[in-house]
Design a protein around this motif. Structure first.
Motif, PDB file in Angstrom:
ATOM      1  N   HIS A   1      -7.511 -41.887 -27.636  1.00  0.00           N
ATOM      2  CA  HIS A   1      -7.119 -41.756 -28.798  1.00  0.00           C
ATOM      3  C   HIS A   1      -7.697 -40.741 -29.759  1.00  0.00           C
ATOM      4  O   HIS A   1      -8.605 -39.995 -29.085  1.00  0.00           O
ATOM      5  CB  HIS A   1      -7.195 -43.133 -29.636  1.00  0.00           C
ATOM      6  N   GLY A   2      -7.159 -40.542 -30.846  1.00  0.00           N
ATOM      7  CA  GLY A   2      -7.678 -39.607 -31.847  1.00  0.00           C
ATOM      8  C   GLY A   2      -8.759 -40.071 -32.867  1.00  0.00           C
ATOM      9  O   GLY A   2      -8.995 -41.311 -32.868  1.00  0.00           O
ATOM     10  N   THR A   3      -9.361 -39.115 -33.777  1.00  0.00           N
ATOM     11  CA  THR A   3     -10.163 -39.767 -34.733  1.00  0.00           C
ATOM     12  C   THR A   3      -9.477 -40.973 -35.424  1.00  0.00           C
ATOM     13  O   THR A   3      -8.389 -40.732 -35.752  1.00  0.00           O
ATOM     14  CB  THR A   3     -10.339 -38.374 -35.766  1.00  0.00           C
ATOM     15  N   SER A   4      -9.956 -41.985 -35.971  1.00  0.00           N
ATOM     16  CA  SER A   4      -9.663 -43.122 -36.653  1.00  0.00           C
ATOM     17  C   SER A   4      -8.958 -44.253 -35.719  1.00  0.00           C
ATOM     18  O   SER A   4      -8.491 -45.181 -36.261  1.00  0.00           O
ATOM     19  CB  SER A   4      -8.649 -42.717 -37.688  1.00  0.00           C
ATOM     20  N   GLY A   5      -8.754 -43.834 -34.451  1.00  0.00           N
ATOM     21  CA  GLY A   5      -7.868 -44.689 -33.643  1.00  0.00           C
ATOM     22  C   GLY A   5      -8.587 -45.534 -32.945  1.00  0.00           C
ATOM     23  O   GLY A   5     -10.031 -45.646 -32.907  1.00  0.00           O
TER      24      GLY A   5
ATOM     25  N   SER B   1     -16.763 -41.076 -31.731  1.00  0.00           N
ATOM     26  CA  SER B   1     -17.713 -40.644 -30.875  1.00  0.00           C
ATOM     27  C   SER B   1     -17.274 -39.082 -30.407  1.00  0.00           C
ATOM     28  O   SER B   1     -18.478 -38.641 -29.785  1.00  0.00           O
ATOM     29  CB  SER B   1     -17.950 -41.438 -29.627  1.00  0.00           C
ATOM     30  N   ALA B   2     -16.119 -38.770 -30.539  1.00  0.00           N
ATOM     31  CA  ALA B   2     -15.839 -37.432 -29.933  1.00  0.00           C
ATOM     32  C   ALA B   2     -16.240 -37.506 -28.532  1.00  0.00           C
ATOM     33  O   ALA B   2     -16.316 -36.652 -27.820  1.00  0.00           O
ATOM     34  CB  ALA B   2     -16.251 -36.243 -30.648  1.00  0.00           C
TER      35      ALA B   2
ATOM     36  N   GLY C   1      -8.883 -30.758 -30.954  1.00  0.00           N
ATOM     37  CA  GLY C   1      -9.730 -30.029 -31.895  1.00  0.00           C
ATOM     38  C   GLY C   1     -10.619 -29.455 -30.616  1.00  0.00           C
ATOM     39  O   GLY C   1     -10.523 -29.545 -29.569  1.00  0.00           O
ATOM     40  N   ASN C   2     -11.512 -28.802 -31.461  1.00  0.00           N
ATOM     41  CA  ASN C   2     -12.759 -28.085 -30.465  1.00  0.00           C
ATOM     42  C   ASN C   2     -13.858 -28.133 -31.104  1.00  0.00           C
ATOM     43  O   ASN C   2     -14.274 -27.574 -31.729  1.00  0.00           O
ATOM     44  CB  ASN C   2     -12.063 -26.654 -30.620  1.00  0.00           C
ATOM     45  N   HIS C   3     -14.259 -29.495 -30.807  1.00  0.00           N
ATOM     46  CA  HIS C   3     -15.474 -30.147 -31.938  1.00  0.00           C
ATOM     47  C   HIS C   3     -16.790 -29.586 -31.908  1.00  0.00           C
ATOM     48  O   HIS C   3     -17.323 -29.397 -32.809  1.00  0.00           O
ATOM     49  CB  HIS C   3     -15.321 -31.598 -31.804  1.00  0.00           C
ATOM     50  N   ALA C   4     -17.031 -28.905 -30.683  1.00  0.00           N
ATOM     51  CA  ALA C   4     -18.101 -28.313 -30.744  1.00  0.00           C
ATOM     52  C   ALA C   4     -18.263 -27.033 -31.640  1.00  0.00           C
ATOM     53  O   ALA C   4     -19.351 -26.773 -32.446  1.00  0.00           O
ATOM     54  CB  ALA C   4     -18.528 -27.725 -29.334  1.00  0.00           C
ATOM     55  N   TYR C   5     -17.019 -26.378 -31.730  1.00  0.00           N
ATOM     56  CA  TYR C   5     -16.729 -25.148 -32.707  1.00  0.00           C
ATOM     57  C   TYR C   5     -16.640 -25.873 -34.156  1.00  0.00           C
ATOM     58  O   TYR C   5     -17.063 -25.035 -35.075  1.00  0.00           O
ATOM     59  CB  TYR C   5     -15.868 -24.307 -32.083  1.00  0.00           C
ATOM     60  N   MET C   6     -16.149 -26.876 -34.158  1.00  0.00           N
ATOM     61  CA  MET C   6     -15.882 -27.301 -35.433  1.00  0.00           C
ATOM     62  C   MET C   6     -17.307 -27.594 -36.008  1.00  0.00           C
ATOM     63  O   MET C   6     -17.498 -27.194 -37.401  1.00  0.00           O
ATOM     64  CB  MET C   6     -15.236 -28.621 -35.543  1.00  0.00           C
ATOM     65  N   ALA C   7     -18.315 -28.342 -35.455  1.00  0.00           N
ATOM     66  CA  ALA C   7     -19.446 -28.658 -35.797  1.00  0.00           C
ATOM     67  C   ALA C   7     -20.199 -27.334 -36.151  1.00  0.00           C
ATOM     68  O   ALA C   7     -20.980 -27.409 -37.384  1.00  0.00           O
ATOM     69  CB  ALA C   7     -20.208 -29.394 -34.666  1.00  0.00           C
TER      70      ALA C   7
ATOM     71  N   SER D   1      -9.812 -34.519 -47.218  1.00  0.00           N
ATOM     72  CA  SER D   1      -8.768 -35.373 -47.103  1.00  0.00           C
ATOM     73  C   SER D   1      -9.462 -37.043 -46.954  1.00  0.00           C
ATOM     74  O   SER D   1     -10.708 -36.958 -46.973  1.00  0.00           O
ATOM     75  CB  SER D   1      -7.818 -35.513 -45.753  1.00  0.00           C
ATOM     76  N   PRO D   2      -8.754 -38.011 -47.099  1.00  0.00           N
ATOM     77  CA  PRO D   2      -9.361 -39.356 -47.070  1.00  0.00           C
ATOM     78  C   PRO D   2     -10.186 -39.525 -45.692  1.00  0.00           C
ATOM     79  O   PRO D   2     -11.060 -40.354 -45.568  1.00  0.00           O
ATOM     80  CB  PRO D   2      -8.003 -40.274 -47.115  1.00  0.00           C
ATOM     81  N   LEU D   3      -9.766 -38.928 -44.638  1.00  0.00           N
ATOM     82  CA  LEU D   3     -10.496 -38.948 -43.370  1.00  0.00           C
ATOM     83  C   LEU D   3     -11.707 -38.088 -43.398  1.00  0.00           C
ATOM     84  O   LEU D   3     -12.344 -37.990 -42.497  1.00  0.00           O
ATOM     85  CB  LEU D   3      -9.746 -38.518 -42.253  1.00  0.00           C
ATOM     86  N   GLY D   4     -11.864 -37.287 -44.446  1.00  0.00           N
ATOM     87  CA  GLY D   4     -12.996 -36.150 -44.278  1.00  0.00           C
ATOM     88  C   GLY D   4     -14.204 -36.507 -44.117  1.00  0.00           C
ATOM     89  O   GLY D   4     -14.998 -35.995 -43.278  1.00  0.00           O
ATOM     90  N   GLU D   5     -14.789 -37.781 -44.764  1.00  0.00           N
ATOM     91  CA  GLU D   5     -16.075 -38.175 -44.798  1.00  0.00           C
ATOM     92  C   GLU D   5     -16.573 -38.324 -43.249  1.00  0.00           C
ATOM     93  O   GLU D   5     -17.438 -38.111 -42.846  1.00  0.00           O
ATOM     94  CB  GLU D   5     -16.405 -39.211 -45.657  1.00  0.00           C
ATOM     95  N   ALA D   6     -15.606 -39.250 -42.575  1.00  0.00           N
ATOM     96  CA  ALA D   6     -15.779 -39.841 -41.415  1.00  0.00           C
ATOM     97  C   ALA D   6     -15.974 -38.556 -40.559  1.00  0.00           C
ATOM     98  O   ALA D   6     -16.795 -38.543 -39.508  1.00  0.00           O
ATOM     99  CB  ALA D   6     -14.691 -40.839 -40.933  1.00  0.00           C
ATOM    100  N   MET D   7     -14.977 -37.484 -40.659  1.00  0.00           N
ATOM    101  CA  MET D   7     -15.006 -36.421 -39.725  1.00  0.00           C
ATOM    102  C   MET D   7     -16.095 -35.538 -39.793  1.00  0.00           C
ATOM    103  O   MET D   7     -16.873 -35.104 -38.979  1.00  0.00           O
ATOM    104  CB  MET D   7     -13.948 -35.568 -40.421  1.00  0.00           C
ATOM    105  N   ARG D   8     -16.821 -35.486 -41.073  1.00  0.00           N
ATOM    106  CA  ARG D   8     -18.064 -34.498 -41.284  1.00  0.00           C
ATOM    107  C   ARG D   8     -19.114 -35.409 -40.623  1.00  0.00           C
ATOM    108  O   ARG D   8     -19.988 -34.861 -40.224  1.00  0.00           O
ATOM    109  CB  ARG D   8     -18.154 -34.548 -42.832  1.00  0.00           C
TER     110      ARG D   8
END
Lengths: 285, 248
Positions: A48-52, A82-83, A150-156, A170-177
């Motif tokens: 699943h993805g983020t939030s799932g 956890s990514a 996503g390409n999370h290592a590069y996102m970070a 967005s509403p999901l932003g804080e969790a993502m960051r």
């Protein structure tokens, strides 16, 4: 298909976990054909993805119906935010999903142990997870699917397009960051290197080439209006740039967003693309 | 320990149904041959009941067996006269499903057991008697052992159960099949039968009706202080010890 919720205590995570399972049936209810292959099932691990969680794919797509046609067992675990990493501040989700779960499943169910029958796919964060797990253990999987990845290592590392800023608002932003700190200890003040480590899918892909390991096939798809589009495009450029296409990488895109409508369609394309043995059931009841 | 709820299509019933399973935590020894205990709930109860009412998961870990828990619904583990084929679904189809999907569970009769409560006790004892040689032992908690009297009492008092019981079993003396009568089945037990019967009950005289037909070394009466899940849960470990360990 038979559907099961599997509950057990994960030693990697040191907590109780839930996993959704879909299993082919010899005879099914009205509206679906029997499995073409019964016992020793080919298996798809679906992330699943983020939030799932473990219920997402079952609830938001018709995966059960699509897998039925293929006689495919589907294993859907949950990984929180956890990514699919062994988190610096959190649980060891990589170990859980890459090692513990497949071992548990292969002991529990009549799943084929052949690499040729073992597949991995995910969307968004799960698309990154599928690439990371599949490229870390390329001998375990015949094929990897990555949808709207996503390409999370590069996102970070902040090395992705500016469209991510919109997402962070967005509403999901804080969790993502927050996730980058939980997963890798990364903060804007202390940007620990993630690129160029085993969290970086390009680094993993290159390492496999250098070590001449057996390589899985890779299928990717992303919507053109998806907020992950620039990241998915970076990944595309990397794999399409490899001489001779050693991962037999195939990418497709069309208009669409970061939505279940997109994934419900493209999981079917992915399943059709899988290099599965045998043929589809000829008819339904 | 792990637990699993499996939802599958039952060809015998012609509709979807569910079964709960519990597995002990695997150890380093070979795990490919877990003893199997089927646990059958009472009338009207479903596949969740043994998990909710008893310490079955803890006991599965302690005694290292897999528990398989179907629902009873209102089928009384019987091919209904007017209704569904619950006996076929439970006694013929479910074991095949279990052994197809869960290769770590033993399919050897000498490590396969039955426990049932109330109508589940009836179903468990019936299955043991009808499928001679497929199960090593059965424990019945407050089992309904004389089903004909049970139906006649229900119809005589015009209880709410009676209409349903008639749909399941038919009327004794008319459409009722002797095949559903434990006392008849016990009489016909093949010689050389070696499975064990443990009757946990509050009714010793009632239990004696079936015990009189069983070779004495094969059956035992054990006193229950009362009927219901409180007492069945309390005696579950005792029953498992008797079945799995042959102890007391």
């Amino acid at each position: 298909m038979a559907f099961a919720e599997f509950n057990f205590y994960s030693k990697s995570l040191q907590m109780d976990v839930q996993v959704s399972l879909i299993l082919p049936e010899k005879v099914q209810g009205v509206g679906s054909a029997p499995a073409i292959r019964y016992g020793n099932f080919p298996v798809l691990y679906l992330l699943h993805g983020t939030s799932g969680d473990h219920t997402d794919w079952e609830r938001w797509t018709s995966i059960e119906r699509y897998a039925a046609k293929k006689g495919l067992a589907v294993v859907m675990p949950a990984a929180q935010l956890s990514a699919y990493t062994n988190m610096v501040h959190g649980e060891r989700y990589f170990d859980y999903i890459a090692y513990e779960l497949p071992e548990k499943i292969s002991k529990l169910l009549p799943i084929s142990c052949c690499r040729e029958d073992t597949y991995l796919c995910g969307l968004s964060m799960g698309g990154y997870g599928a690439l990371k797990i599949g490229l870390t253990l390329p001998e375990n999987y015949a094929a990897i699917g990555t949808l709207s990845n996503g390409n999370h290592a590069y996102m970070a590392a902040g090395k992705v397009g500016s469209d991510m800023e919109k997402l962070f608002q967005s509403p999901l932003g804080e969790a993502m960051r927050n996730r980058f700190q939980l997963c890798w200890g990364w903060t804007p003040e202390h940007p620990v290197p993630v690129v160029g480590t085993d969290q970086d899918i390009f680094w993993l892909a290159q390492k496999n080439l250098d070590e001449k390991r057996k390589l899985p096939d890779i299928f990717a798809a992303c919507g053109k209006e998806d907020h992950n589009y620039s990241m998915a495009s970076d990944v595309r450029k990397y794999f399409e740039g490899l001489p001779g296409n050693p991962y037999r990488y195939q990418y497709q895109e069309e208009h669409g967003g970061h939505t279940w409508e997109f994934w419900d369609k493209w999981i079917q394309v992915f399943l059709d693309w899988l290099p599965m043995k045998g043929e589809e059931s000829p008819h339904e009841y | 320990m792990s637990s699993l709820t499996l939802r599958y299509y039952s060809q015998a019933l012609g509709m979807n149904t569910a079964v709960s399973l519990v597995f002990p935590e695997e150890n380093t020894e070979a795990q490919m041959c877990l003893p199997l205990v089927y646990l059958l709930p009472d009338e009207g109860e479903d596949h969740t009941r043994w998990i909710r009412e008893t310490g079955i998961e803890r006991l599965s870990q302690k005694y290292k067996f897999a528990a398989v828990m179907p629902g009873c619904a209102q089928g009384c583990y019987t091919n209904m006269k007017l209704g569904y084929h619950f006996y076929d679904a439970w006694a013929e189809e479910l074991p095949q499903i279990v052994h197809t999907y869960f290769p770590s569970i033993s399919s050897r009769p000498n490590s396969t057991y039955l426990i049932g409560a109330g109508m589940g006790g009836y179903g468990a004892v019936k299955t043991m008697l009808k499928q001679a040689g497929k199960y090593a032992g059965v424990a019945s908690f407050s089992g309904i052992l004389d089903i004909k009297s049970y139906i006649l009492n229900a119809t005589a008092s015009s209880s709410l159960d009676s209409e349903r019981l008639l749909r399941v079993f038919g009327m004794p003396g008319k459409s009722f099949s002797d095949d559903d009568d434990l006392l008849e089945l016990a009489v016909c037990l093949p010689s050389g039968f070696s499975g064990k019967f443990y009757f946990f009950s509050t009714e010793q005289e009632e239990t004696a009706k079936i015990q009189n037909h069983l070779p004495p070394p094969l059956s035992a009466y054990l006193t229950l202080p009362g009927n219901g899940w409180e007492f069945w849960d309390h005696e579950l470990e005792h029953a498992l010890r008797l079945l799995l360990k042959g102890g007391n």
